[in-house]
Design a protein around this motif. Sequence first.
Motif, PDB file in Angstrom:
ATOM      1  N   PRO A 119       0.832  -1.208   0.000  1.00 38.95           N
ATOM      2  CA  PRO A 119       0.000   0.000   0.000  1.00 38.95           C
ATOM      3  C   PRO A 119       0.867   1.259   0.000  1.00 38.95           C
ATOM      4  O   PRO A 119       2.054   1.223   0.356  1.00 38.95           O
ATOM      5  N   GLU A 120       0.251   2.360  -0.385  1.00 38.04           N
ATOM      6  CA  GLU A 120       0.978   3.623  -0.373  1.00 38.04           C
ATOM      7  C   GLU A 120       1.381   3.989   1.052  1.00 38.04           C
ATOM      8  O   GLU A 120       0.646   3.740   2.002  1.00 38.04           O
ATOM      9  N   ALA A 121       2.539   4.589   1.172  1.00 34.37           N
ATOM     10  CA  ALA A 121       3.030   4.995   2.486  1.00 34.37           C
ATOM     11  C   ALA A 121       2.189   6.150   3.033  1.00 34.37           C
ATOM     12  O   ALA A 121       1.707   7.003   2.282  1.00 34.37           O
ATOM     13  N   ASP A 174       6.962  -6.125   7.846  1.00 41.72           N
ATOM     14  CA  ASP A 174       7.519  -5.070   8.704  1.00 41.72           C
ATOM     15  C   ASP A 174       7.488  -3.718   8.008  1.00 41.72           C
ATOM     16  O   ASP A 174       7.228  -2.679   8.640  1.00 41.72           O
ATOM     17  N   ASP A 175       7.754  -3.721   6.691  1.00 32.92           N
ATOM     18  CA  ASP A 175       7.779  -2.462   5.954  1.00 32.92           C
ATOM     19  C   ASP A 175       6.375  -1.870   5.836  1.00 32.92           C
ATOM     20  O   ASP A 175       6.195  -0.653   5.993  1.00 32.92           O
ATOM     21  N   VAL A 176       5.373  -2.715   5.580  1.00 36.21           N
ATOM     22  CA  VAL A 176       3.995  -2.236   5.474  1.00 36.21           C
ATOM     23  C   VAL A 176       3.519  -1.672   6.814  1.00 36.21           C
ATOM     24  O   VAL A 176       2.873  -0.628   6.871  1.00 36.21           O
ATOM     25  N   ILE A 177       3.841  -2.361   7.905  1.00 36.78           N
ATOM     26  CA  ILE A 177       3.478  -1.870   9.235  1.00 36.78           C
ATOM     27  C   ILE A 177       4.088  -0.495   9.476  1.00 36.78           C
ATOM     28  O   ILE A 177       3.421   0.441   9.940  1.00 36.78           O
ATOM     29  N   ALA A 178       5.381  -0.370   9.158  1.00 37.79           N
ATOM     30  CA  ALA A 178       6.099   0.867   9.451  1.00 37.79           C
ATOM     31  C   ALA A 178       5.645   2.033   8.579  1.00 37.79           C
ATOM     32  O   ALA A 178       5.645   3.188   9.025  1.00 37.79           O
ATOM     33  N   THR A 179       5.242   1.765   7.339  1.00 31.63           N
ATOM     34  CA  THR A 179       4.942   2.860   6.423  1.00 31.63           C
ATOM     35  C   THR A 179       3.461   3.177   6.275  1.00 31.63           C
ATOM     36  O   THR A 179       3.092   4.337   6.039  1.00 31.63           O
ATOM     37  N   VAL A 206       0.667   1.466   8.337  1.00 30.61           N
ATOM     38  CA  VAL A 206      -0.234   1.143   9.442  1.00 30.61           C
ATOM     39  C   VAL A 206       0.097   1.918  10.717  1.00 30.61           C
ATOM     40  O   VAL A 206      -0.752   2.639  11.262  1.00 30.61           O
ATOM     41  N   ALA A 207       1.305   1.773  11.224  1.00 27.94           N
ATOM     42  CA  ALA A 207       1.676   2.384  12.500  1.00 27.94           C
ATOM     43  C   ALA A 207       1.500   3.905  12.516  1.00 27.94           C
ATOM     44  O   ALA A 207       0.968   4.455  13.493  1.00 27.94           O
TER      45      ALA A 207
END
Length: 383
Positions: free
Chosen positions: A11-13, A196-201, A203-204
């Motif tokens: 997904p988009e950041a 991890d990248d999707v969570i960081a960019t 979701v979180a």
Amino acid sequence: MDLDAIVLAKPEAYETLDKSAAEGYFKAEQRVLSAIKAGLIDIGEEQLKAKTGFTSENLPDESPKRTEFSLDGIDFGLITNVKVINPPYQTAFDKITGFLEVLVNDRKQGIRKDNVKTYDKKPFVEMNYLMRNALWYLSIVTELGVENKFERIAAPAEIDKADLERLVIPVELMQDFDIEKPGAAKLWYQARRFYDDVIATAVAPLKDEMVKRTGVTIEEMPDETQKYWEQLGEYLFVVQSIPSTRREPGKVINRLYMIPQKTKPKGSTTLPVVPGPENYLQLLEDYRAILPTSLKKWKYTKGEKKGEYNYEGKIGELVIFYYGIENDPRIQDQFPFLPEFQLKRDGDKMFVSIQALYDRMKALEKDYVASRLLRVHSVVPIV
């Protein structure tokens, strides 16, 4: 037509809280993360850790213990530590208080025991008898277990630096996922990086912003659940802030009965020792020589109290009597309740008030309560 592979696009950041961020978050939660977390990443991690061969039923003969192996050109280094599993402290707490109740009741019914004496018309229990029973109740619910952790994961550059914009998941590998299958470890590694990248960019950052907008903080804990909702485009976001409290009977037991143990020397591989009725006196004696040094070193290491003495969780109130240090000014400052136990010395034996100990346990049970603020996020498309 049967699919050979599933392709997940990142997904988009997150940049700002708008419709685009909402779409990215919804896509991440509903389509991307749910597809790879439980069925691939978690299962693969369990299978990798299981390759050490060590479980709570099969402890290694030393701790830490290292295991190394390679799969799909990826080098894995795992470390197994044997630890004391957090026991059901409430069970031990109830057993100990029940034991004290029986002692008092026996005394009232005229049942005499050598380990219970009367001082000032009140029952007192002999310390060794008390400690043996208390630690027996604690030891029977305390077990050693293993913690298998990744110490090193080294992948070849072509895997480690592969593009993360898309994740291609072969359906064959996802069916009954087995880390030993050719290509499975590589897929697991890529999926982990992707997740991890999707969570960081995507979701979180959105979750953090939503939490800020609720205005609810742990410093000003609400009395009941608070709900905050906000519409972004075609999505409705809801954040529940849920106050939660739980008793901490383990802290009560440690406050009273904790026996200090020597820090494991650097490089030592010996397993932890669980104090019990058969070994606690030896543990007390083993620590006696270094206790004066510890009394100087047990201090807060951070915060406003940094540098001040802190004996909480280091030594139990009742254990202090064994070392005869109850008159030390530092001890008196840290443990002001000690005089309430009304310690009586009779030759080489010591006795403490049963009622005072019982009341102390019950009072501490009310005092030691942890407060948490749970956040529950949900998002639904608006039809």
